[in-house]
Design a protein around this motif. Structure first.
Motif, PDB file in Angstrom:
ATOM      1  N   UNK A  88     -16.720 -10.194  -9.562  1.00 52.10           N
ATOM      2  CA  UNK A  88     -15.557 -10.964  -9.980  1.00 52.10           C
ATOM      3  C   UNK A  88     -15.716 -11.610 -11.337  1.00 52.10           C
ATOM      4  N   UNK A  89     -16.501 -10.998 -12.226  1.00 50.40           N
ATOM      5  CA  UNK A  89     -16.710 -11.530 -13.567  1.00 50.40           C
ATOM      6  C   UNK A  89     -15.716 -10.896 -14.535  1.00 50.40           C
ATOM      7  N   UNK A  90     -15.398 -11.556 -15.630  1.00 50.06           N
ATOM      8  CA  UNK A  90     -14.447 -10.985 -16.600  1.00 50.06           C
ATOM      9  C   UNK A  90     -14.963  -9.672 -17.181  1.00 50.06           C
ATOM     10  N   UNK A  91     -14.069  -8.730 -17.363  1.00 46.97           N
ATOM     11  CA  UNK A  91     -14.443  -7.448 -17.977  1.00 46.97           C
ATOM     12  C   UNK A  91     -13.983  -7.353 -19.433  1.00 46.97           C
ATOM     13  N   UNK A  92     -13.140  -8.270 -19.873  1.00 44.00           N
ATOM     14  CA  UNK A  92     -12.729  -8.315 -21.273  1.00 44.00           C
ATOM     15  C   UNK A  92     -13.771  -9.096 -22.076  1.00 44.00           C
ATOM     16  N   UNK A  93     -14.117  -8.575 -23.236  1.00 49.10           N
ATOM     17  CA  UNK A  93     -15.223  -9.140 -23.998  1.00 49.10           C
ATOM     18  C   UNK A  93     -14.991 -10.612 -24.352  1.00 49.10           C
ATOM     19  N   UNK A  94     -13.835 -10.948 -24.848  1.00 49.76           N
ATOM     20  CA  UNK A  94     -13.558 -12.326 -25.268  1.00 49.76           C
ATOM     21  C   UNK A  94     -13.658 -13.294 -24.088  1.00 49.76           C
ATOM     22  N   UNK A  95     -13.053 -12.928 -22.959  1.00 49.97           N
ATOM     23  CA  UNK A  95     -13.079 -13.802 -21.796  1.00 49.97           C
ATOM     24  C   UNK A  95     -14.485 -13.908 -21.216  1.00 49.97           C
ATOM     25  N   UNK A  96     -15.249 -12.823 -21.265  1.00 46.96           N
ATOM     26  CA  UNK A  96     -16.634 -12.874 -20.790  1.00 46.96           C
ATOM     27  C   UNK A  96     -17.451 -13.856 -21.625  1.00 46.96           C
ATOM     28  N   UNK A  97     -17.258 -13.818 -22.943  1.00 41.97           N
ATOM     29  CA  UNK A  97     -17.967 -14.754 -23.831  1.00 41.97           C
ATOM     30  C   UNK A  97     -17.540 -16.194 -23.553  1.00 41.97           C
ATOM     31  N   UNK A  98     -16.262 -16.417 -23.391  1.00 39.07           N
ATOM     32  CA  UNK A  98     -15.754 -17.772 -23.138  1.00 39.07           C
ATOM     33  C   UNK A  98     -16.260 -18.307 -21.810  1.00 39.07           C
ATOM     34  N   UNK A  99     -16.417 -17.432 -20.826  1.00 43.31           N
ATOM     35  CA  UNK A  99     -16.956 -17.840 -19.529  1.00 43.31           C
ATOM     36  C   UNK A  99     -18.393 -18.316 -19.674  1.00 43.31           C
ATOM     37  N   UNK A 100     -19.185 -17.603 -20.442  1.00 44.06           N
ATOM     38  CA  UNK A 100     -20.577 -18.008 -20.671  1.00 44.06           C
ATOM     39  C   UNK A 100     -20.628 -19.320 -21.450  1.00 44.06           C
ATOM     40  N   UNK A 101     -19.785 -19.440 -22.469  1.00 40.42           N
ATOM     41  CA  UNK A 101     -19.765 -20.658 -23.283  1.00 40.42           C
ATOM     42  C   UNK A 101     -19.388 -21.879 -22.450  1.00 40.42           C
ATOM     43  N   UNK A 102     -18.513 -21.694 -21.445  1.00 42.49           N
ATOM     44  CA  UNK A 102     -18.090 -22.820 -20.599  1.00 42.49           C
ATOM     45  C   UNK A 102     -19.230 -23.357 -19.755  1.00 42.49           C
ATOM     46  N   UNK A 103     -20.193 -22.483 -19.400  1.00 39.20           N
ATOM     47  CA  UNK A 103     -21.414 -22.956 -18.739  1.00 39.20           C
ATOM     48  C   UNK A 103     -21.363 -23.077 -17.233  1.00 39.20           C
ATOM     49  N   UNK A 104     -20.256 -22.685 -16.585  1.00 34.00           N
ATOM     50  CA  UNK A 104     -20.190 -22.767 -15.120  1.00 34.00           C
ATOM     51  C   UNK A 104     -20.981 -21.623 -14.493  1.00 34.00           C
ATOM     52  N   UNK A 105     -21.774 -21.937 -13.477  1.00 39.17           N
ATOM     53  CA  UNK A 105     -22.571 -20.903 -12.813  1.00 39.17           C
ATOM     54  C   UNK A 105     -22.318 -20.902 -11.308  1.00 39.17           C
ATOM     55  N   UNK A 106     -22.640 -19.790 -10.697  1.00 36.66           N
ATOM     56  CA  UNK A 106     -22.651 -19.714  -9.239  1.00 36.66           C
ATOM     57  C   UNK A 106     -23.806 -18.825  -8.804  1.00 36.66           C
ATOM     58  N   UNK A 107     -24.207 -18.945  -7.571  1.00 34.64           N
ATOM     59  CA  UNK A 107     -25.325 -18.159  -7.050  1.00 34.64           C
ATOM     60  C   UNK A 107     -24.800 -17.050  -6.153  1.00 34.64           C
ATOM     61  N   UNK A 108     -25.358 -15.865  -6.323  1.00 28.46           N
ATOM     62  CA  UNK A 108     -25.007 -14.720  -5.496  1.00 28.46           C
ATOM     63  C   UNK A 108     -26.294 -14.086  -4.992  1.00 28.46           C
ATOM     64  N   UNK A 109     -26.145 -13.204  -4.012  1.00 34.00           N
ATOM     65  CA  UNK A 109     -27.312 -12.549  -3.434  1.00 34.00           C
ATOM     66  C   UNK A 109     -27.847 -11.461  -4.364  1.00 34.00           C
ATOM     67  N   UNK A 110     -29.099 -11.140  -4.175  1.00 36.06           N
ATOM     68  CA  UNK A 110     -29.710  -9.967  -4.793  1.00 36.06           C
ATOM     69  C   UNK A 110     -30.441  -9.231  -3.678  1.00 36.06           C
ATOM     70  N   UNK A 111     -31.109  -8.155  -4.010  1.00 30.09           N
ATOM     71  CA  UNK A 111     -31.828  -7.388  -2.998  1.00 30.09           C
ATOM     72  C   UNK A 111     -32.922  -6.577  -3.662  1.00 30.09           C
ATOM     73  N   UNK A 112     -33.802  -6.053  -2.816  1.00 26.73           N
ATOM     74  CA  UNK A 112     -34.815  -5.108  -3.277  1.00 26.73           C
ATOM     75  C   UNK A 112     -34.729  -3.847  -2.432  1.00 26.73           C
ATOM     76  N   UNK A 113     -34.874  -2.711  -3.097  1.00 27.79           N
ATOM     77  CA  UNK A 113     -34.930  -1.416  -2.438  1.00 27.79           C
ATOM     78  C   UNK A 113     -36.275  -0.798  -2.808  1.00 27.79           C
ATOM     79  N   UNK A 114     -37.173  -0.724  -1.823  1.00 36.32           N
ATOM     80  CA  UNK A 114     -38.546  -0.276  -2.119  1.00 36.32           C
ATOM     81  C   UNK A 114     -39.124  -1.046  -3.304  1.00 36.32           C
TER      82      UNK A 114
END
Length: 441
Positions: free
Chosen positions: A230-256
């Motif tokens: 659910x992250x922005x796919x447009x370059x400008x909005x993606x940059x603005x999202x990072x600049x705003x500094x809001x974060x959230x935690x999501x899962x990760x995984x390992x395969x072998x």
């Protein structure tokens, strides 16, 4: 492109610049330091900081630094001049002052302004941008210009270009080590990945369980990573999202033990990725995956799959096993539950067990409808599981794809890492739906 800070001192002020470097060691250590030879040698000896040394003042070292200001490699200059014997700046000093003013590069000429500049820098987050210049079909120079315009006022942006033949995961590992070495209680740097899904997933995998925030600026063909989370796919909005500094935690995984952010597929999914080569993706974009999937549908043969999950052993004959931590709707084989939840602490497993070619078409159509409607599939020829770990063994051995990269492996073990990844996002959380563990339709 390195982000360098230039340290220059005329002979009578070498001791002062050394004291300044000692006082602000932890901040200066974040940067590539450049200095004229005598000053640089003294700083290295007295502080332990690593310094790239150019020629001496008399041999044109100041002009070398001025040239690096012009090329955008220097983000700040500290130049302690000899005030006792000062009449007018020499031509090389005038050249440095002029280019700093022209390119709007901070220039400190005394201790007070140097300290103010360093203290201002200390309040900004260090951000390491790993940028793939050959990703996608856009103009990388124009993309990078926009990224810098939006992010540089908000953070100390260090730019690292990916290199042919060098895994970006290695570059990310080096950056993370630098961030961890320089972090303080209230200031931790971040990593920004800009490129296609291969670049982004490789970099993201290195940030798992580090607590270091990851920014994503997608510039690839499918940009499945951003779509799935659910992250922005447009370059400008993606940059603005990072600049705003809001974060959230999501899962990760390992395969072998291979980091897995999105999904892994055995059989169908792996064959589809294998067929969608770089030339096809460059020509057709996301349509390459559609055509490759259609081809794989008619050529994929069933195999025997054994799954060990929560003390149970399950045996199936199937053309595909898909294990997803997060997945876009276009990853049809992952859509048994209608949506893959990226922060529920579980992996979604989808296994088609159709007995005939016609049943296989009907099951694929049901998965597509499930993805579009975001609702669970009701199909007797589909097995769906939710679990935090499992082991898969196939006979014969099948191709394995993890986040778009092909690997060998049999058996294959998966384990979920709840909240293993911290990402810059417009949202602090995602909606959850009910989960089913080891549930079979």
């Amino acid at each position: 492109m390195s982000s360098s800070v230039a340290l220059i001192a005329q002979d009578s002020r070498n001791n002062e610049i050394v004291v300044l470097a000692q006082k602000y060691y932890s901040i200066l250590a974040r940067y590539e330091l450049i200095a004229t030879s005598a000053t640089g040698q003294k700083i290295e000896q007295e502080t332990g900081l690593s310094v790239n040394k150019v020629k001496s003042n008399s041999e044109g070292g100041i002009l070398q630094i001025a040239a690096q200001v012009v090329t955008g490699e220097v983000v700040g200059v500290i130049f302690l001049m000899d005030t006792l014997n000062f009449q007018s700046p020499e031509p090389d000093c005038q050249a440095l002052i002029r280019v700093c003013n022209f390119y709007d590069i901070p220039l400190a000429t005394n201790i007070s302004t140097a300290e103010l500049s360093i203290q201002a820098v200390a309040k900004l987050r260090d951000a390491y941008l790993i940028f793939n210049p050959v990703a996608g079909q856009g103009n990388p120079d124009r993309d990078l210009e926009m990224i810098r315009r939006i992010l540089e006022p908000q953070m100390n942006l260090h730019i690292i270009f990916t290199q042919p033949g060098l895994d970006p995961a290695i570059q990310a590992r080096e950056v993370i080590a630098k961030i961890q070495a320089n972090q303080t209680e209230d200031q931790v740097g971040c990593v920004i990945a800009s490129g296609g899904d291969g670049t982004v997933s490789a970099i993201a995998g290195e940030t798992i369980e580090t607590g270091i925030s990851l920014g994503v600026i997608p510039r690839g063909t499918a940009n499945a990573f951003s779509v799935a989370l659910g992250l922005p796919t447009k370059l400008k909005l993606a940059c603005e999202t990072i600049a705003a500094g809001n974060t959230r935690m999501v899962d990760a995984a390992y395969c072998n033990e291979i980091p897995m952010i999105l999904l892994a597929g055995v059989g169908f999914e792996a064959g589809m990725v294998d067929n969608a080569n770089r030339e096809l993706k460059n020509r057709l974009g996301t349509l390459a995956y559609v055509l490759s999937g259609a081809q794989q549908f008619f050529t994929q043969e069933d195999f025997q799959a054994q799954i060990e999950i929560e003390g149970q052993v399950l045996d199936f004959k199937t053309p595909a096993v898909t294990v997803a931590n997060a997945a876009p709707a276009t990853s049809i084989m992952a859509q048994g539950f209608g949506a893959v939840i990226p922060d529920d602490g579980l992996l979604e497993v989808t296994i088609p067990v159709s007995k005939t070619w016609l049943e296989g078409i009907n099951t694929s159509a049901a998965l597509l409808a499930s993805a579009l409607a975001k609702s669970e599939v009701e199909d007797q020829n589909l097995i769906r599981l939710r679990t935090n770990k499992l082991k898969l063994t196939t006979e014969p051995t099948q191709k394995l794809v993890v986040d778009g990269e092909l690997f060998d492996g049999n058996p294959v073990e998966f384990i979920c890492v709840p909240n293993g990844l911290t990402i810059f996002s417009q949202f602090s959380s995602v909606a959850k739906v009910g989960v089913k563990v080891a549930n079979m339709s």
